[in-house]
Design an enzyme around this catalytic site. Structure first.
Site, short mmCIF file in Angstrom:
data_model
loop_
_atom_site.label_atom_id
_atom_site.label_comp_id
_atom_site.label_asym_id
_atom_site.label_seq_id
_atom_site.Cartn_x
_atom_site.Cartn_y
_atom_site.Cartn_z
CG HIS A 162 -0.23 -0.05 2.52
ND1 HIS A 162 -0.12 -1.20 3.27
CD2 HIS A 162 0.45 0.90 3.20
CE1 HIS A 162 0.58 -0.95 4.35
NE2 HIS A 162 0.94 0.31 4.34
C1 T46 Z 1 2.87 0.64 6.94
C2 T46 Z 1 3.64 -0.61 7.14
C3 T46 Z 1 5.12 -0.36 7.28
C4 T46 Z 1 -4.19 -0.79 13.63
O1 T46 Z 1 -5.25 -1.08 14.19
N1 T46 Z 1 -3.48 0.31 13.98
C5 T46 Z 1 -2.31 0.65 13.40
O2 T46 Z 1 -1.71 1.68 13.79
C6 T46 Z 1 -1.79 -0.17 12.36
C7 T46 Z 1 -0.48 0.16 11.68
C8 T46 Z 1 -2.51 -1.28 12.00
N2 T46 Z 1 -3.69 -1.60 12.63
C9 T46 Z 1 -4.39 -2.82 12.26
C10 T46 Z 1 -4.98 -2.81 10.87
C11 T46 Z 1 -4.92 -4.27 10.46
O3 T46 Z 1 -6.07 -4.93 10.93
O4 T46 Z 1 -3.46 -3.89 12.28
C12 T46 Z 1 -3.71 -4.81 11.24
C13 T46 Z 1 -2.49 -5.03 10.38
O5 T46 Z 1 -2.22 -3.81 9.65
P1 T46 Z 1 -1.71 -3.82 8.11
O6 T46 Z 1 -2.30 -4.96 7.40
O7 T46 Z 1 -1.96 -2.45 7.55
O8 T46 Z 1 -0.14 -4.06 8.31
P2 T46 Z 1 1.03 -3.94 7.23
O9 T46 Z 1 2.20 -4.63 7.82
O10 T46 Z 1 0.58 -4.35 5.89
O11 T46 Z 1 1.36 -2.35 7.16
C14 T46 Z 1 1.79 -1.65 8.31
C15 T46 Z 1 1.06 -0.30 8.41
O12 T46 Z 1 -0.35 -0.50 8.40
C16 T46 Z 1 1.43 0.64 7.30
O13 T46 Z 1 0.99 1.94 7.60
O14 T46 Z 1 3.35 1.58 6.34
O15 T46 Z 1 3.19 -1.41 8.24
#
Ligand code: T46
Length: 135
Positions: A49
């Site tokens: 993303h």
């Molecule tokens: C990024 C990369 C480096 C939350 O509830 N609060 C938060 O602050 C974050 C970051 C995530 N979440 C929840 C949302 C999803 O249900 O945690 C779950 C996993 O998040 P996500 O699938 O977005 O994780 P990544 O590893 O794909 O991405 C993350 C960050 O979301 C993003 O901003 O830049 O790490």
């Protein structure tokens, strides 16, 4: 593509190392949120993303991992393997994280609170935005 890394001086002594990071003094933004990624399973690739407004600093505080960056024109692969080194990721940058070593911990310092509406999760939409906005 310009890669911006920050090196935070470790305050080492005969007990070990300590790194301190102070918002706005050591970083280009004030930290509103901190999160970390750990227990990543072998072969996992995550991210996929971009963010409209969010700026972040990624620090692999234990182990190592790689970051794929894509600004819509160029791509870069960055290895994070030092607990006192941070990778700056500006807004409007596609990112993927991969090759986490067992036990790796990726710490993220973020400029904004969590906001799902700030995510661009479709790569075609990302490329379209870059093109339409002349980024
Ligand atoms: C990024 C990369 C480096 C939350 O509830 N609060 C938060 O602050 C974050 C970051 C995530 N979440 C929840 C949302 C999803 O249900 O945690 C779950 C996993 O998040 P996500 O699938 O977005 O994780 P990544 O590893 O794909 O991405 C993350 C960050 O979301 C993003 O901003 O830049 O790490």
């Amino acid at each position: 593509m310009n890669i911006t890394k920050y090196t935070f001086p470790p305050h080492g002594d005969d007990r070990g190392q300590l790194v301190a990071i102070e918002a706005t003094k050591d970083l280009p933004f004030a930290i509103k949120r901190v999160y970390y990624i750990y227990d990543t399973l072998p072969g996992v690739r995550r991210g996929f993303h971009a963010h409209r407004n969010l700026q972040q600093i990624l620090i692999c505080v234990s182990g190592s991992c790689k970051i794929h960056l894509d600004d819509g024109h160029d791509t870069a692969e960055v290895t994070l393997d030092k607990p006192n080194e941070g990778l700056y990721i500006a807004n409007n940058m596609w990112r993927e994280m991969y090759d986490f070593t067992p036990g790796a911990v990726l710490l993220v310092l973020a400029s904004e609170y969590y906001d799902e509406a700030d995510y661009i999760r479709n790569y075609e939409d990302f490329l379209k935005m870059v093109q339409e906005e002349g980024l």
